[in-house]
Design a protein around this motif. Structure first.
Motif, PDB file in Angstrom:
ATOM      1  N   ALA A  21      11.999  -0.388  -7.776  1.00  0.00           N
ATOM      2  CA  ALA A  21      12.323   0.934  -7.890  1.00  0.00           C
ATOM      3  C   ALA A  21      11.431   1.866  -8.381  1.00  0.00           C
ATOM      4  CB  ALA A  21      13.666   0.733  -8.869  1.00  0.00           C
ATOM      5  N   TRP A  22      11.731   3.050  -7.902  1.00  0.00           N
ATOM      6  CA  TRP A  22      10.837   4.028  -8.463  1.00  0.00           C
ATOM      7  C   TRP A  22      11.565   5.060  -9.140  1.00  0.00           C
ATOM      8  CZ3 TRP A  22       5.618   4.766  -8.605  1.00  0.00           C
ATOM      9  CH2 TRP A  22       5.294   6.217  -8.871  1.00  0.00           C
ATOM     10  N   LEU A  23      11.457   5.081 -10.564  1.00  0.00           N
ATOM     11  CA  LEU A  23      12.442   5.991 -11.409  1.00  0.00           C
ATOM     12  C   LEU A  23      11.971   7.287 -11.219  1.00  0.00           C
ATOM     13  CD1 LEU A  23      11.817   4.105 -15.013  1.00  0.00           C
ATOM     14  CD2 LEU A  23      13.695   4.140 -13.402  1.00  0.00           C
TER      15      LEU A  23
ATOM     16  N   PRO B 164      19.644   9.843  -2.879  1.00  0.00           N
ATOM     17  CA  PRO B 164      19.084   8.738  -3.280  1.00  0.00           C
ATOM     18  C   PRO B 164      17.522   8.441  -3.142  1.00  0.00           C
ATOM     19  CG  PRO B 164      21.241   8.708  -1.842  1.00  0.00           C
ATOM     20  CD  PRO B 164      20.498  10.060  -2.035  1.00  0.00           C
ATOM     21  N   SER B 165      17.206   8.723  -2.113  1.00  0.00           N
ATOM     22  CA  SER B 165      15.734   8.394  -1.854  1.00  0.00           C
ATOM     23  C   SER B 165      15.260   9.549  -0.872  1.00  0.00           C
ATOM     24  CB  SER B 165      15.589   7.063  -1.360  1.00  0.00           C
ATOM     25  OG  SER B 165      14.152   6.878  -0.587  1.00  0.00           O
ATOM     26  N   THR B 166      14.155  10.327  -0.935  1.00  0.00           N
ATOM     27  CA  THR B 166      13.517  11.248   0.132  1.00  0.00           C
ATOM     28  C   THR B 166      13.163  10.436   1.342  1.00  0.00           C
ATOM     29  OG1 THR B 166      11.513  11.119  -1.164  1.00  0.00           O
ATOM     30  CG2 THR B 166      12.926  12.985  -1.870  1.00  0.00           C
ATOM     31  N   ASN B 167      12.497   9.256   1.078  1.00  0.00           N
ATOM     32  CA  ASN B 167      12.186   8.480   2.154  1.00  0.00           C
ATOM     33  C   ASN B 167      13.409   8.095   3.283  1.00  0.00           C
ATOM     34  OD1 ASN B 167       9.581   8.025   1.374  1.00  0.00           O
ATOM     35  ND2 ASN B 167       9.417   6.353   2.229  1.00  0.00           N
TER      36      ASN B 167
ATOM     37  N   ASN C 136      -2.855   2.199  -2.285  1.00  0.00           N
ATOM     38  CA  ASN C 136      -2.058   3.402  -2.598  1.00  0.00           C
ATOM     39  C   ASN C 136      -1.657   3.908  -3.841  1.00  0.00           C
ATOM     40  OD1 ASN C 136      -0.325   1.351  -2.661  1.00  0.00           O
ATOM     41  ND2 ASN C 136       0.794   1.875  -0.900  1.00  0.00           N
ATOM     42  N   ASP C 137      -2.271   3.840  -4.941  1.00  0.00           N
ATOM     43  CA  ASP C 137      -1.891   4.416  -6.006  1.00  0.00           C
ATOM     44  C   ASP C 137      -2.923   5.209  -6.420  1.00  0.00           C
ATOM     45  OD1 ASP C 137       0.143   2.480  -6.186  1.00  0.00           O
ATOM     46  OD2 ASP C 137      -0.797   1.153  -7.561  1.00  0.00           O
ATOM     47  N   LEU C 138      -2.457   6.275  -7.343  1.00  0.00           N
ATOM     48  CA  LEU C 138      -3.778   7.164  -7.872  1.00  0.00           C
ATOM     49  C   LEU C 138      -3.472   6.767  -9.630  1.00  0.00           C
ATOM     50  CD1 LEU C 138      -2.835   8.800  -5.265  1.00  0.00           C
ATOM     51  CD2 LEU C 138      -4.863  10.346  -6.426  1.00  0.00           C
TER      52      LEU C 138
ATOM     53  N   ALA D 210      17.930   6.556  -6.140  1.00  0.00           N
ATOM     54  CA  ALA D 210      17.639   5.164  -5.902  1.00  0.00           C
ATOM     55  C   ALA D 210      16.165   5.114  -5.313  1.00  0.00           C
ATOM     56  CB  ALA D 210      18.689   4.599  -4.621  1.00  0.00           C
ATOM     57  N   GLY D 211      15.212   5.942  -6.086  1.00  0.00           N
ATOM     58  CA  GLY D 211      14.014   5.860  -5.396  1.00  0.00           C
ATOM     59  C   GLY D 211      13.375   4.678  -5.286  1.00  0.00           C
ATOM     60  N   ARG D 212      12.466   4.234  -4.212  1.00  0.00           N
ATOM     61  CA  ARG D 212      12.019   3.111  -3.757  1.00  0.00           C
ATOM     62  C   ARG D 212      10.434   3.069  -4.056  1.00  0.00           C
ATOM     63  NH1 ARG D 212      12.250   1.873   0.926  1.00  0.00           N
ATOM     64  NH2 ARG D 212      13.426   3.934   1.990  1.00  0.00           N
TER      65      ARG D 212
ATOM     66  N   LEU E 188       7.246  14.798  -9.177  1.00  0.00           N
ATOM     67  CA  LEU E 188       7.321  15.512  -7.565  1.00  0.00           C
ATOM     68  C   LEU E 188       7.665  14.132  -6.638  1.00  0.00           C
ATOM     69  CD1 LEU E 188       6.691  18.258  -6.256  1.00  0.00           C
ATOM     70  CD2 LEU E 188       4.491  17.430  -5.824  1.00  0.00           C
ATOM     71  N   TYR E 189       9.053  14.361  -6.182  1.00  0.00           N
ATOM     72  CA  TYR E 189       9.480  13.341  -5.256  1.00  0.00           C
ATOM     73  C   TYR E 189       9.471  13.949  -4.015  1.00  0.00           C
ATOM     74  CZ  TYR E 189      11.030  12.543  -9.853  1.00  0.00           C
ATOM     75  OH  TYR E 189      11.121  12.136 -11.480  1.00  0.00           O
ATOM     76  N   LEU E 190       8.723  13.496  -2.908  1.00  0.00           N
ATOM     77  CA  LEU E 190       8.741  14.057  -1.625  1.00  0.00           C
ATOM     78  C   LEU E 190       8.349  13.137  -0.519  1.00  0.00           C
ATOM     79  CD1 LEU E 190       5.718  15.564  -0.375  1.00  0.00           C
ATOM     80  CD2 LEU E 190       5.763  15.334  -2.777  1.00  0.00           C
TER      81      LEU E 190
ATOM     82  N   CYS F 105       0.571   7.906  -9.811  1.00  0.00           N
ATOM     83  CA  CYS F 105       1.186   8.400  -8.367  1.00  0.00           C
ATOM     84  C   CYS F 105       1.181   7.183  -7.642  1.00  0.00           C
ATOM     85  CB  CYS F 105       0.351   9.447  -7.796  1.00  0.00           C
ATOM     86  SG  CYS F 105       0.648   9.667  -5.918  1.00  0.00           S
ATOM     87  N   GLY F 106       2.339   7.073  -6.711  1.00  0.00           N
ATOM     88  CA  GLY F 106       2.674   5.828  -5.876  1.00  0.00           C
ATOM     89  C   GLY F 106       2.909   6.553  -4.491  1.00  0.00           C
ATOM     90  N   ILE F 107       2.523   5.998  -3.479  1.00  0.00           N
ATOM     91  CA  ILE F 107       2.840   6.446  -2.176  1.00  0.00           C
ATOM     92  C   ILE F 107       3.386   5.119  -1.319  1.00  0.00           C
ATOM     93  CG2 ILE F 107       1.670   6.886  -0.054  1.00  0.00           C
ATOM     94  CD1 ILE F 107      -0.591   7.848  -1.932  1.00  0.00           C
TER      95      ILE F 107
ATOM     96  N   ILE G  74       5.768  10.226  -1.375  1.00  0.00           N
ATOM     97  CA  ILE G  74       4.927  10.058  -2.407  1.00  0.00           C
ATOM     98  C   ILE G  74       5.594  10.713  -3.943  1.00  0.00           C
ATOM     99  CG2 ILE G  74       2.969  11.825  -3.372  1.00  0.00           C
ATOM    100  CD1 ILE G  74       2.314  12.498  -0.481  1.00  0.00           C
ATOM    101  N   GLY G  75       5.295   9.772  -4.889  1.00  0.00           N
ATOM    102  CA  GLY G  75       5.789  10.062  -6.164  1.00  0.00           C
ATOM    103  C   GLY G  75       4.904  10.545  -7.210  1.00  0.00           C
ATOM    104  N   ILE G  76       5.017  11.602  -8.015  1.00  0.00           N
ATOM    105  CA  ILE G  76       3.857  12.055  -8.820  1.00  0.00           C
ATOM    106  C   ILE G  76       4.477  12.138 -10.179  1.00  0.00           C
ATOM    107  CG2 ILE G  76       2.308  13.620  -9.494  1.00  0.00           C
ATOM    108  CD1 ILE G  76       1.812  14.377  -6.590  1.00  0.00           C
TER     109      ILE G  76
HETATM  110  C1  BTN Z   1       4.879   2.599  -5.125  1.00  0.00           C
HETATM  111  O1  BTN Z   1       3.922   2.601  -5.949  1.00  0.00           O
HETATM  112  O2  BTN Z   1       5.265   1.454  -5.185  1.00  0.00           O
HETATM  113  C2  BTN Z   1       5.203   3.737  -4.304  1.00  0.00           C
HETATM  114  C3  BTN Z   1       6.160   4.641  -5.014  1.00  0.00           C
HETATM  115  C4  BTN Z   1       6.733   5.810  -3.936  1.00  0.00           C
HETATM  116  C5  BTN Z   1       7.641   6.842  -4.629  1.00  0.00           C
HETATM  117  C6  BTN Z   1       8.047   7.973  -3.656  1.00  0.00           C
HETATM  118  S1  BTN Z   1       9.058   8.872  -4.446  1.00  0.00           S
HETATM  119  C7  BTN Z   1       9.203   9.773  -2.964  1.00  0.00           C
HETATM  120  C8  BTN Z   1       9.857   8.765  -2.047  1.00  0.00           C
HETATM  121  N1  BTN Z   1      10.829   8.421  -2.173  1.00  0.00           N
HETATM  122  C9  BTN Z   1      11.177   7.172  -2.517  1.00  0.00           C
HETATM  123  O3  BTN Z   1      12.204   6.293  -2.496  1.00  0.00           O
HETATM  124  N2  BTN Z   1       9.921   6.628  -2.686  1.00  0.00           N
HETATM  125  C10 BTN Z   1       8.869   7.458  -2.511  1.00  0.00           C
END
Ligand code: BTN
Length: 249
Positions: A50-52, A15-18, A103-105, A42-44, A59-61, A113-115, A132-134
């Motif tokens: 949501a983080w698709l 669902p989410s690595t976090n 926290n964006d690149l 369910a990346g957040r 890269l989702y870590l 990338c979002g953090i 971190i999502g790239i």
């Molecule tokens: C943002 O830009 O709002 C932050 C996005 C963070 C996405 C990453 S992907 C890996 C980790 N697991 C999640 O559910 N979210 C972060």
């Protein structure tokens, strides 16, 4: 200063690595746990977005930290992650990115990338989860996002191998995290971010605090806060918020 000693766990789908790191942290996992998933269902992102995370498109870590740092330095952990991604993309892809506070690149003004850094309580103390999502592959998000989002493949014409990027990222993360733990570490990290961010100074921005504050950025404080000078000359210090560029009409 202790280095990060990464312990990498790979998953096909989560669902989410976090959330997985939070679960393992609650069970006592050590600093350095790094959970990586080929897809998230369910990346957040920040602000409940949501983080698709389509399969093998990015890269989702998430990395677990148990920082022995003053609490006031903890917001700078996000900067450590941003510097690490910035280094890794330069090293592996020859891609120069802009760090958008906090926290964006970005590449060519679009998000690559979002953090998402979260703090949790565990029975062995407070911990930080750095997610971190790239975006790696092109055509992996809906067309309506293409105006605001980009990927490594779009920017360089080549989709980097995830393992190569991961290795470089973790090495750079460890280096910057060590810097943060040194005397004057805050200042070093803030200086490094300022040097790689067009947002730190002289940028006309709008930030969603105090009912949408508009002004010009005037540098970063040693705790990572952003100084913004409003049009009546008052300098405000912003600790958190969502920044957008105000373009001349
Ligand atoms: C943002 O830009 O709002 C932050 C996005 C963070 C996405 C990453 S992907 C890996 C980790 N697991 C999640 O559910 N979210 C972060």
């Amino acid at each position: 200063m202790p280095e990060i000693n990464p312990h990498i766990l790979r998953y096909d789908s989560l669902p989410s690595t976090n959330d997985e790191v939070a679960r393992q942290a609650a069970l006592g996992a050590d600093e350095g746990l790094c959970v990586i998933a080929a897809e998230q269902t369910a990346g957040r992102g920040r602000l409940q977005r949501a983080w698709l995370s389509p399969k093998n498109a990015g890269l989702y870590l998430s990395i677990l930290l148990r920082p022995a740092l003053d609490q006031q330095s903890w917001p700078l952990i996000t900067f450590v992650a941003a510097l690490a991604v910035n280094d890794a993309l330069l090293q592996c892809c020859n891609l120069k990115t802009d760090i958008k506070w906090p926290n964006d690149l970005l590449s060519n003004d679009r998000k690559l990338c979002g953090i998402l850094a979260e703090t949790i309580e565990t029975s062995t103390g407070r911990a930080v989860i750095v997610g971190i999502g790239i975006n790696v592959r092109k055509n992996s998000f809906p067309v309506e996002l293409e105006l605001v989002a980009t990927s490594v493949e779009t920017e360089t014409g080549r989709a980097v191998a995830p393992d190569e990027l991961l290795e470089s990222l973790l090495g750079a993360f460890s280096k910057h995290y060590q810097t943060l733990q040194q005397a004057s570490g805050n200042e070093s990290i803030v200086r490094a971010v300022s040097a790689r961010s067009s947002y730190a100074s002289n940028k006309r921005i709008r930030v969603n605090v105090d009912g949408n504050l508009v002004g010009t950025t005037r540098g970063l404080e040693s705790d990572g806060s952003l100084r913004v000078e409003t049009d009546d000359g008052e300098v405000k210090t912003i600790r958190a918020g969502d920044v957008t560029v105000v373009r001349a009409t």
